[in-house]
Design a protein around this motif. Structure first.
Motif, PDB file in Angstrom:
ATOM      1  N   GLU A   1      45.961 -47.166 -27.608  1.00 51.49           N
ATOM      2  CA  GLU A   1      45.307 -48.476 -27.644  1.00 51.49           C
ATOM      3  C   GLU A   1      46.172 -49.513 -28.352  1.00 51.49           C
ATOM      4  N   ASP A   2      46.918 -49.083 -29.371  1.00 51.62           N
ATOM      5  CA  ASP A   2      47.785 -50.018 -30.081  1.00 51.62           C
ATOM      6  C   ASP A   2      49.240 -49.846 -29.619  1.00 51.62           C
ATOM      7  N   ALA A   3      49.411 -49.739 -28.296  1.00 48.72           N
ATOM      8  CA  ALA A   3      50.743 -49.493 -27.720  1.00 48.72           C
ATOM      9  C   ALA A   3      51.732 -50.558 -28.158  1.00 48.72           C
ATOM     10  N   ASP A   4      52.936 -50.074 -28.422  1.00 46.11           N
ATOM     11  CA  ASP A   4      54.032 -50.955 -28.787  1.00 46.11           C
ATOM     12  C   ASP A   4      54.403 -51.826 -27.586  1.00 46.11           C
ATOM     13  N   ALA A   5      54.403 -53.149 -27.788  1.00 46.76           N
ATOM     14  CA  ALA A   5      54.659 -54.061 -26.668  1.00 46.76           C
ATOM     15  C   ALA A   5      56.055 -53.870 -26.102  1.00 46.76           C
ATOM     16  N   ALA A   6      57.040 -53.705 -26.989  1.00 45.79           N
ATOM     17  CA  ALA A   6      58.411 -53.517 -26.516  1.00 45.79           C
ATOM     18  C   ALA A   6      58.521 -52.254 -25.665  1.00 45.79           C
ATOM     19  N   MET A   7      57.806 -51.208 -26.072  1.00 50.87           N
ATOM     20  CA  MET A   7      57.838 -49.964 -25.301  1.00 50.87           C
ATOM     21  C   MET A   7      57.177 -50.153 -23.932  1.00 50.87           C
ATOM     22  N   GLN A   8      56.060 -50.851 -23.927  1.00 49.51           N
ATOM     23  CA  GLN A   8      55.359 -51.094 -22.663  1.00 49.51           C
ATOM     24  C   GLN A   8      56.252 -51.865 -21.697  1.00 49.51           C
ATOM     25  N   GLN A   9      56.935 -52.881 -22.207  1.00 51.98           N
ATOM     26  CA  GLN A   9      57.765 -53.701 -21.344  1.00 51.98           C
ATOM     27  C   GLN A   9      59.015 -52.946 -20.895  1.00 51.98           C
ATOM     28  N   ALA A  10      59.583 -52.132 -21.772  1.00 53.85           N
ATOM     29  CA  ALA A  10      60.748 -51.332 -21.395  1.00 53.85           C
ATOM     30  C   ALA A  10      60.370 -50.301 -20.336  1.00 53.85           C
ATOM     31  N   LYS A  11      59.223 -49.674 -20.511  1.00 57.10           N
ATOM     32  CA  LYS A  11      58.752 -48.700 -19.523  1.00 57.10           C
ATOM     33  C   LYS A  11      58.493 -49.368 -18.180  1.00 57.10           C
ATOM     34  N   GLY A  12      57.934 -50.585 -18.222  1.00 53.44           N
ATOM     35  CA  GLY A  12      57.698 -51.328 -16.984  1.00 53.44           C
ATOM     36  C   GLY A  12      58.987 -51.587 -16.221  1.00 53.44           C
ATOM     37  N   ALA A  13      60.068 -51.873 -16.955  1.00 52.78           N
ATOM     38  CA  ALA A  13      61.363 -52.131 -16.309  1.00 52.78           C
ATOM     39  C   ALA A  13      61.873 -50.872 -15.604  1.00 52.78           C
ATOM     40  N   VAL A  14      61.694 -49.701 -16.236  1.00 52.66           N
ATOM     41  CA  VAL A  14      62.136 -48.450 -15.617  1.00 52.66           C
ATOM     42  C   VAL A  14      61.264 -48.112 -14.407  1.00 52.66           C
ATOM     43  N   GLN A  15      59.971 -48.359 -14.513  1.00 53.75           N
ATOM     44  CA  GLN A  15      59.066 -48.108 -13.375  1.00 53.75           C
ATOM     45  C   GLN A  15      59.464 -48.953 -12.170  1.00 53.75           C
ATOM     46  N   GLU A  16      59.874 -50.184 -12.440  1.00 54.20           N
ATOM     47  CA  GLU A  16      60.292 -51.060 -11.350  1.00 54.20           C
ATOM     48  C   GLU A  16      61.566 -50.533 -10.700  1.00 54.20           C
ATOM     49  N   VAL A  17      62.518 -50.080 -11.514  1.00 54.02           N
ATOM     50  CA  VAL A  17      63.749 -49.482 -10.973  1.00 54.02           C
ATOM     51  C   VAL A  17      63.412 -48.262 -10.124  1.00 54.02           C
ATOM     52  N   PHE A  18      62.516 -47.402 -10.621  1.00 48.04           N
ATOM     53  CA  PHE A  18      62.144 -46.198  -9.878  1.00 48.04           C
ATOM     54  C   PHE A  18      61.530 -46.547  -8.528  1.00 48.04           C
ATOM     55  N   ALA A  19      60.559 -47.474  -8.530  1.00 49.37           N
ATOM     56  CA  ALA A  19      59.858 -47.816  -7.286  1.00 49.37           C
ATOM     57  C   ALA A  19      60.823 -48.361  -6.237  1.00 49.37           C
ATOM     58  N   THR A  20      61.746 -49.212  -6.676  1.00 52.38           N
ATOM     59  CA  THR A  20      62.692 -49.810  -5.731  1.00 52.38           C
ATOM     60  C   THR A  20      63.688 -48.774  -5.219  1.00 52.38           C
ATOM     61  N   ALA A  21      64.241 -47.963  -6.124  1.00 56.07           N
ATOM     62  CA  ALA A  21      65.202 -46.933  -5.708  1.00 56.07           C
ATOM     63  C   ALA A  21      64.547 -45.918  -4.770  1.00 56.07           C
ATOM     64  N   GLU A  22      63.302 -45.562  -5.040  1.00 57.55           N
ATOM     65  CA  GLU A  22      62.593 -44.614  -4.176  1.00 57.55           C
ATOM     66  C   GLU A  22      62.420 -45.197  -2.776  1.00 57.55           C
ATOM     67  N   ARG A  23      62.046 -46.463  -2.700  1.00 59.37           N
ATOM     68  CA  ARG A  23      61.866 -47.107  -1.388  1.00 59.37           C
ATOM     69  C   ARG A  23      63.178 -47.162  -0.623  1.00 59.37           C
ATOM     70  N   MET A  24      64.263 -47.526  -1.307  1.00 62.07           N
ATOM     71  CA  MET A  24      65.564 -47.644  -0.638  1.00 62.07           C
ATOM     72  C   MET A  24      66.084 -46.281  -0.191  1.00 62.07           C
ATOM     73  N   ALA A  25      65.928 -45.283  -1.052  1.00 63.49           N
ATOM     74  CA  ALA A  25      66.434 -43.946  -0.728  1.00 63.49           C
ATOM     75  C   ALA A  25      65.677 -43.321   0.436  1.00 63.49           C
ATOM     76  N   ALA A  26      64.415 -43.733   0.634  1.00 63.23           N
ATOM     77  CA  ALA A  26      63.608 -43.176   1.728  1.00 63.23           C
ATOM     78  C   ALA A  26      64.173 -43.561   3.095  1.00 63.23           C
ATOM     79  N   ASP A  27      64.898 -44.684   3.179  1.00 63.70           N
ATOM     80  CA  ASP A  27      65.560 -45.125   4.415  1.00 63.70           C
ATOM     81  C   ASP A  27      64.576 -45.121   5.595  1.00 63.70           C
ATOM     82  N   LEU A  28      63.458 -45.798   5.427  1.00 62.61           N
ATOM     83  CA  LEU A  28      62.403 -45.805   6.446  1.00 62.61           C
ATOM     84  C   LEU A  28      62.781 -46.703   7.626  1.00 62.61           C
ATOM     85  N   ASP A  29      62.334 -46.327   8.814  1.00 59.71           N
ATOM     86  CA  ASP A  29      62.556 -47.168   9.989  1.00 59.71           C
ATOM     87  C   ASP A  29      61.828 -48.504   9.865  1.00 59.71           C
TER      88      ASP A  29
END
Length: 646
Positions: free
Chosen positions: A329-357
């Motif tokens: 509940e008292d999550a560290d803001a810097a940690m939340q924002q840093a984790k969000g940046a990694v989640q964004e990298v993961f989502a984009t890399a996963e989409r690109m690597a899937a090479d969908l038609d």
């Protein structure tokens, strides 16, 4: 007036109160919008400039029994609706006893990054190591950020909106120092300033309102991406609907570059105990190397090294996210924002690597300010729009340019509606224009000029531009296919017609250039795409609109070339469905810069003979306002000379 006023009754009241007069097209449109809202049938309405289309959809929207969303493409129209049209309409209805039962509550809703973030302002901005840093940046950036922080605090004290549009003048980089995106946000429950949050207050107001004004991108994220952003609604009115497919595509486009992955890894260092952040940094190095080896452009097949690097980034980002401590509940803001940046990298890399038609992947060219980056966008958006928006909601599309090639089918198909659609019946309605284009405007096609080539503007075209500008004594808006062409034309006109003022896009900010253009009729303004659609200059300021060539997309445009090939493979005509449609829309928008009021007069000069000689020329001309047409340069110069004299 009856106890339950009709749309026409309220429209009459509103127009009279605002000091205007009803137009037949405006009444026709308002009644058609009301019918569509009640019946659930989708509607496409072409309404020319000056019709008064905003009132024609706002009045039935307020009368409709359920919540209505109005989505625009540009901030300018959104600002006009919220700051001018809606307040004046609500005031007019409040003064009419018969309209007393109408719910006139409304709100504006934008993406989270459009609001200042009080947590970021008060607690600090994460540095590259993920530590919250309250210190201001140095130099002019720090000075501007301080100004934006002070403004945001004033907004919080005074109950203001905290919206970017109302902030002191700033750049994107400066604004990022006082805002967060949706992944970086702590959420109202965890943020110590959640009660004051500008974005949360905007959402709360939207939940209490009958009508919500938003933008195409937020609508796409809510309806098509499935991320809840807008309270439940029954009907959506999409103004500037000719822009919708481009904005939906933009909202569904992701980018990835090595420095972004590297920064996400650095910010994770202090929050992840294992080696996962180091592994992500190594993956960033692999991605950089693969990007440096790859050639810019679209990938029909992902190069092996690049595919391997994307898999490496995907897996490293997934492991890094999993290694973060569970949030509390008292999550560290810097940690939340840093984790969000990694989640964004993961989502984009996963989409690109899937090479969908269903996706198109390409590598952009690097610039001095931006490194090369990988981009991925949907091959088409009509399917998701049909399945996720048109199936669930009643949609009214409106614009001044919806009939391309003379009918609605081309645009309707791009939006997800079939020509003869039994599953989803729709109606196309052209309510016309208050302007007499046949008397007010001339379309001149320079048939005698050579077809445009790759080497820029040739001598004959430059001579033609000088002769036309000279005849009109300035008063010229030049719309060019490239910055190089605009600058070459400006340089030539300055040399040969030094008594005129000639401005080129890039000489100053666009609002400043537009103001100078309006203030002195003996002025020319030459530029590229942002002038084709975003400039409104009524009166004798603009009596000549020059278009150097038919605005086909570049052959190496990764997304449009992929769409054209896909249309060909499906048995269609990719050139007509994609390239010619793109050109027709831009050409219509460009030509629409000329006649903005009932007293405007002038010439649209297209210096590309293909409009008169090519087989597709008829399709393009049918997309333009019905102006009187000629290919005789002497007739046009005489007309411009007479206009300049009067």
């Amino acid at each position: 007036m009856p106890e339950n006023p009709t749309v026409t009754d309220l429209l009459t009241t509103a127009v009279a109160a605002l000091g205007g007069h009803e137009r037949a097209g405006q009444v026709q449109m308002a009644e058609a919008v009301a019918t569509a809202m009640e019946s659930g049938q989708h509607l496409l309405v072409q309404a020319g400039t000056g019709t008064g289309k905003s009132l024609a959809y706002l009045v039935p929207s307020l009368l409709h029994q359920d919540r209505v969303v109005v989505a625009t493409a540009t901030l300018a129209l959104q600002h006009q609706l919220v700051e001018r049209d809606l307040p004046r309409l609500v005031e007019a209805l409040a003064a009419d006893p018969a309209a007393g039962a109408v719910d006139t509550s409304y709100a504006v809703l934008k993406g989270r990054s459009n609001y200042a973030c009080l947590h970021r302002i008060r607690e600090g901005v994460p540095d590259d190591q993920g530590t919250l840093e309250v210190e201001l940046p140095t130099g002019s950036l720090g000075k501007k950020v301080l100004e934006l922080r002070d403004w945001a605090e004033e907004q919080a004290e005074q109950g203001g909106s905290g919206e970017r549009d109302n902030a002191p003048r700033h750049t994107d980089r400066e604004w990022r120092q006082v805002s967060v995106n949706h992944r970086e946000c702590l959420g109202a429950a965890k943020c110590p300033f959640g009660q004051e949050c500008f974005a949360e207050r905007a959402k709360e107001k939207a939940h209490r309102s009958h009508l919500i004004v938003t933008n195409h991108s937020l609508l796409a994220i809510d309806a098509i991406e499935g991320v809840p952003m807008i309270p439940d609604y029954d009907v959506v009115v999409i103004d500037e609907a000719h822009e919708l497919t481009a904005r939906v595509t933009q909202a569904a486009t992701d980018e990835l570059w090595a420095a972004e992955v590297e920064r996400a890894a650095r910010r994770s260092q202090r929050h992840v105990e294992g080696d996962q952040a180091d592994d992500l940094a190594d993956a960033a190095d692999a991605l950089r190397e693969a990007i440096n080896e790859a050639r810019p452009g679209r990938f029909d097949t992902i190069p092996q090294d690049l595919g391997d690097a994307l898999l490496l980034v995907r897996d490293a980002a997934r492991a890094c996210v999993s290694a973060y401590p569970k949030t509390t509940e008292d999550a560290d803001a810097a940690m939340q924002q840093a984790k969000g940046a990694v989640q964004e990298v993961f989502a984009t890399a996963e989409r690109m690597a899937a090479d969908l038609d269903s996706d198109v992947l390409w590598l952009s060219e690097g610039t001095e300010r931006m490194p090369p980056r990988l981009c991925v966008a949907p091959l088409q958006v009509w399917g998701p729009m049909r399945d996720k928006l048109l199936t669930d909601k009643t949609v009214v599309f409106t614009s001044a340019t919806l009939k391309l090639g003379g009918d609605f089918r081309t645009v309707a198909t791009s939006l997800g509606l079939k020509p003869e659609d039994e599953e989803m019946p729709w109606l196309g309605l052209d309510v016309g224009s208050p302007f007499d284009y046949g008397r007010q405007g001339i379309l001149y096609v320079a048939r005698h000029l050579p077809p445009p080539g790759r080497d820029g503007l040739g001598p004959a075209v430059l001579d033609e531009i000088v002769e036309l500008v000279d005849a009109s004594e300035g008063r010229t808006l030049g719309l060019f296919s490239s910055r190089r062409a605009a600058e070459a034309a400006a340089e030539t006109v300055r040399e040969r017609l030094p008594h005129l003022t000639t401005l080129a896009q890039g000489d100053a900010q666009l609002p400043e250039l537009a103001a100078q253009f309006v203030s002195d009729p003996h002025t020319c303004l030459f530029g590229t795409l942002s002038l084709w659609q975003g400039l409104d200059v009524p009166g004798d300021t603009c009596q000549l609109v020059l278009i150097d060539r038919i605005p086909f997309p570049r052959p190496d445009d990764p997304l449009l070339s992929a769409r054209q090939q896909a249309a060909d493979r499906a048995g269609g005509n990719g050139f007509m469905q994609v390239a010619a449609t793109h050109a027709a829309l831009l050409l219509a928008q460009g030509a629409g810069r000329l006649i903005r009021t009932g007293t405007d007069r002038g010439v649209v000069a297209v210096l590309d003979p293909r409009l008169a000689t090519a087989r597709y020329g008829g399709f393009l001309k049918a997309s333009l306002p019905p102006m009187w047409t000629t290919t005789d340069p002497a007739v046009v110069r005489q007309a411009l000379t007479r206009l300049a004299a009067t």
